[in-house]
Design an enzyme around this catalytic site. Structure first.
Site, mmCIF file in Angstrom:
data_model
loop_
_atom_site.group_PDB
_atom_site.id
_atom_site.type_symbol
_atom_site.label_atom_id
_atom_site.label_comp_id
_atom_site.label_asym_id
_atom_site.label_seq_id
_atom_site.Cartn_x
_atom_site.Cartn_y
_atom_site.Cartn_z
ATOM 1 N N SER A 38 0.852 -1.430 -0.005
ATOM 2 C CA SER A 38 -0.064 -0.158 0.100
ATOM 3 C C SER A 38 0.872 1.093 -0.011
ATOM 4 O O SER A 38 0.501 2.056 -0.669
ATOM 5 C CB SER A 38 -0.825 -0.027 1.186
ATOM 6 O OG SER A 38 -1.860 -0.757 0.926
ATOM 7 N N ASN A 46 -6.191 -7.504 -3.063
ATOM 8 C CA ASN A 46 -5.726 -8.110 -1.432
ATOM 9 C C ASN A 46 -4.965 -7.332 -0.716
ATOM 10 O O ASN A 46 -4.587 -7.447 0.359
ATOM 11 C CB ASN A 46 -5.265 -9.496 -1.735
ATOM 12 C CG ASN A 46 -6.277 -10.436 -2.307
ATOM 13 O OD1 ASN A 46 -7.485 -10.549 -1.850
ATOM 14 N ND2 ASN A 46 -5.755 -11.147 -3.353
ATOM 15 N N TYR A 47 -3.971 -6.375 -1.369
ATOM 16 C CA TYR A 47 -2.981 -5.720 -0.799
ATOM 17 C C TYR A 47 -2.913 -4.136 -0.802
ATOM 18 O O TYR A 47 -2.286 -3.475 0.009
ATOM 19 C CB TYR A 47 -1.682 -6.077 -1.611
ATOM 20 C CG TYR A 47 -1.191 -7.653 -0.954
ATOM 21 C CD1 TYR A 47 -0.721 -7.833 0.159
ATOM 22 C CD2 TYR A 47 -1.493 -8.614 -2.219
ATOM 23 C CE1 TYR A 47 -0.407 -9.176 0.517
ATOM 24 C CE2 TYR A 47 -1.170 -9.774 -1.734
ATOM 25 C CZ TYR A 47 -0.415 -10.078 -0.418
ATOM 26 O OH TYR A 47 -0.316 -11.344 -0.144
ATOM 27 N N LEU A 48 -3.710 -3.466 -1.626
ATOM 28 C CA LEU A 48 -3.818 -2.064 -1.894
ATOM 29 C C LEU A 48 -5.083 -1.839 -1.161
ATOM 30 O O LEU A 48 -6.258 -1.882 -1.513
ATOM 31 C CB LEU A 48 -3.555 -1.931 -3.159
ATOM 32 C CG LEU A 48 -2.656 -2.230 -3.799
ATOM 33 C CD1 LEU A 48 -2.627 -2.011 -5.757
ATOM 34 C CD2 LEU A 48 -1.226 -1.718 -3.484
#
Length: 590
Positions: free
Chosen positions: A420, A547-549
DNA sequence: TGTGACACTTAGAATCTGGATT
DNA sequence: AATCCAGATTCTAAGTGTCACA
């Protein structure tokens, strides 16, 4: 649906404004449910999972041959044979392990004793007609008329309406996977020792149902009963069963756009944001730990250095021989890294080469600080290639340490945090104020790509990649010719306008100018698209986006630069991130 | 301190769909 | 109207991390 307070306010409002003409909008918020610790819901009602249709025997005209002779298989052997026949075009069916596992299960699980004594070698089996039948079926489905296709679609929609939703705390929620997984041959990733094994058909008798005590109990298919009926509101699943190949538990759970998943997602990013506030201290700490007298502390520090710097996964230990041989950080072995005192102009370079999750190769040459390099040399002393690099460390110890530094901190949080924060930095760096939307999108995708590269999210290049790239190039070429043409027409028009001087040709000039501009815009857009495509050949952006940002970074960026959100997130992504879209303004900082 | 059961997230491939193109 | 293809959706495997228990 209103809660009490809202209803009462509304009554008062109407009472005091009876002489006014008013328009009003009532925002109905989800009533805040107060849950005890660990309780996930108060009311859950659903119709149970959907079971795939039973196997239909192949017609008598379709034969299976063994040793050149037609053999009529028993229904259970025939069903399993068809699984293999359907996959015949796939590379799996050529792999030794796959074929051996398949033959073993086919014989032992599905054949009658007579069949078992006859059929002993896979290369004497001829599934040709079964394969052809399957291909014909696929073809026939493709060639259905519009009406037939619509009928199929309607039937599917009925199934979704019936089984695709549940009632959770008074709200209808979409279920993510409401279908029981159909039987078939297990397809592991990479060199999986169990590939080709038979995945058995799941019966209602295998399935545990979870729902509210007072709710309408799902009805099992006729003549069947559930394995168990459970009322556990500390978990989020609606149904579960144990799968026979790996012995793992499978769950029916809610869709990503549900409140339950959304809140969890939000929490995940909040933990990652909290890491932002103390990451400097933690980095200082593990830098100190690199010099510790304790071997295990030094190993922990080096592992943490990798996890932080390279976004490696934690690397839990796995049972040997049960799954493909893949590793993460803590399970790295000596054979997975090579140390170079000097490499390509850098000092202290670590060369990583290992298979990670899904057997995706991680290959990277990374310059590291001296202390890390020296430690690695030490860790590798007197070890065989197959030995653990971090022999005094496991993920439990690592996570225990991390949690003591910050509540909720585990190894995976570093991946979320670094992903992120990278997106946010990259967006800041790459976005230019005056850019048009197409250029903005390219910038966004490049920032997204930087994250995907960090997290090693790869994909097989699409089979049609070269072709579609060439197509796009061809389009660009045609457009270029058009542009040249439009330009010369503009020149011509200008000339005429000068010589004649009246108003009509001037109008023509304006029109030609607009045409040139249109052409240029279009060309630019396509060229950006081509760049984007090329850079994306082997990189999958979806995983990091999903899933990650932290979605709030993207929402804020869109607002700030006037990029329509639907250029960044499609419909289901907007649904999933509804919580973020609601709460975020352009000033948001991760 | 280690271990397996369990519940949940993360992952790429396979398949489907609908809009653009012919 | 037919075909093609990219993007969307579905599928389910493969991870992470916690907890109870020995």
């Amino acid at each position: 649906v209103c809660n009490h307070t809202a209803s009462i306010s509304l009554v008062h409002f109407l009472h005091f404004s009876e002489n006014l003409t008013v328009s009003f909008i009532v925002f109905v918020r989800w009533e805040e449910e107060k849950y005890e610790d660990g309780v996930k819901w108060k009311f859950l009602e659903h119709n149970g999972p959907y079971f795939p249709p039973e196997y239909q025997p192949v017609p008598d005209s379709v034969h299976f041959y063994y040793n050149g002779k037609p053999v009529k298989l028993s229904p259970s052997a025939e069903e399993v044979a068809l699984f293999f026949a359907q996959m015949l075009d796939h590379e799996y069916t050529t792999k030794k392990v796959f074929r051996e596992n398949f033959l073993k299960d086919w014989r032992m699980v599905s054949m009658t004793p007579e069949e078992r004594s006859l059929i002993k070698h896979l290369n004497k089996c001829d599934f040709g007609e079964m394969h052809a039948m399957h291909k014909a079926k696929v073809e026939a489905r493709k060639n259905m008329t519009k009406e037939e296709k619509q009928a199929v679609k309607d039937a599917n929609q009925k199934i979704v309406d019936m089984f695709g939703y549940c009632l959770l705390d008074h709200h209808k929620e979409r279920i993510g996977n409401f279908k029981i997984e159909p039987p078939g041959l297990f397809r592991g990733r990479g060199e999986h020792p169990k590939q080709g094994m038979l995945k058995k058909r799941i019966q209602p008798e295998d399935v545990i149902i979870n729902c509210s005590k007072g709710s309408r109990v799902p009805v099992p298919p006729a003549g069947h009963h559930w394995k168990e009926l459970r009322h556990d509101n500390t978990v989020t699943w609606l149904a579960s069963w144990t799968e026979n190949v790996q012995g793992s538990i499978k769950y029916i759970m809610l869709n990503a756009n549900s409140k339950l998943k959304g809140e969890k997602d939000w929490e995940k990013y909040e933990v990652a944001r909290k890491l932002k506030t103390c990451v400097d201290d933690i980095r200082y700490q593990y830098n100190q730990d690199l010099k510790s007298k304790q071997m295990s502390t030094r190993q922990r520090a080096v592992a943490l250095y990798f996890i932080d710097k390279l976004a490696l996964r934690a690397g839990n230990e796995k049972e040997e021989g049960e799954t493909a041989d893949t590793v993460g950080c803590c399970s790295l072995r000596v054979e997975h890294i090579t140390l170079h005192d000097q490499l390509e102009g850098n000092e202290c370079v670590v060369e990583f080469d290992f298979l990670g999750k899904d057997s995706i190769r991680y290959y990277n040459k990374v310059p590291v600080i001296k202390k890390v390099f020296k430690n690695l040399k030490l860790f590798m002393e007197n070890k065989e290639p197959g030995d653990d690099l971090f022999d005094r460390l496991n993920t439990q110890m690592l996570n225990k340490h991390l949690t003591s530094l910050m509540p909720g901190l585990t190894a995976k949080v570093f991946r979320t945090y670094n992903a992120s924060i990278t997106l946010q930095q990259q967006l800041k760096e790459l976005t230019n104020k005056g850019d048009n939307v197409a250029e903005m999108i390219l910038s966004y995708n490049r920032a997204n790509r930087a994250v995907a590269i960090l997290c090693n999210h790869q994909r097989a290049p699409p089979k049609t990649f070269e072709q579609s790239m060439a197509n796009l190039q061809a389009k660009i070429d045609t457009r270029k010719e058009q542009l040249t043409l439009a330009k010369s027409e503009l020149k011509q028009a200008k000339k005429e306008a000068k010589s004649k001087g009246n108003s009509d040709p001037k109008l023509l000039v304006e029109r030609k100018k607009a045409a040139v501009k249109r052409c240029e815009d279009h060309l630019l857009k396509m060229e950006l698209q081509a760049t984007d495509k090329e850079e994306n050949k082997q990189i999958a952006l979806g995983t990091s986006k999903l899933n990650y940002l932290d979605p709030r970074i993207s929402v804020a960026w869109c607002k700030k630069f006037g990029v329509p959100l639907e250029k960044i997130y499609n419909k289901s992504q907007r649904d999933k991130f509804a919580w973020a879209i609601d709460m975020t303004d352009e000033e948001f900082e991760f």
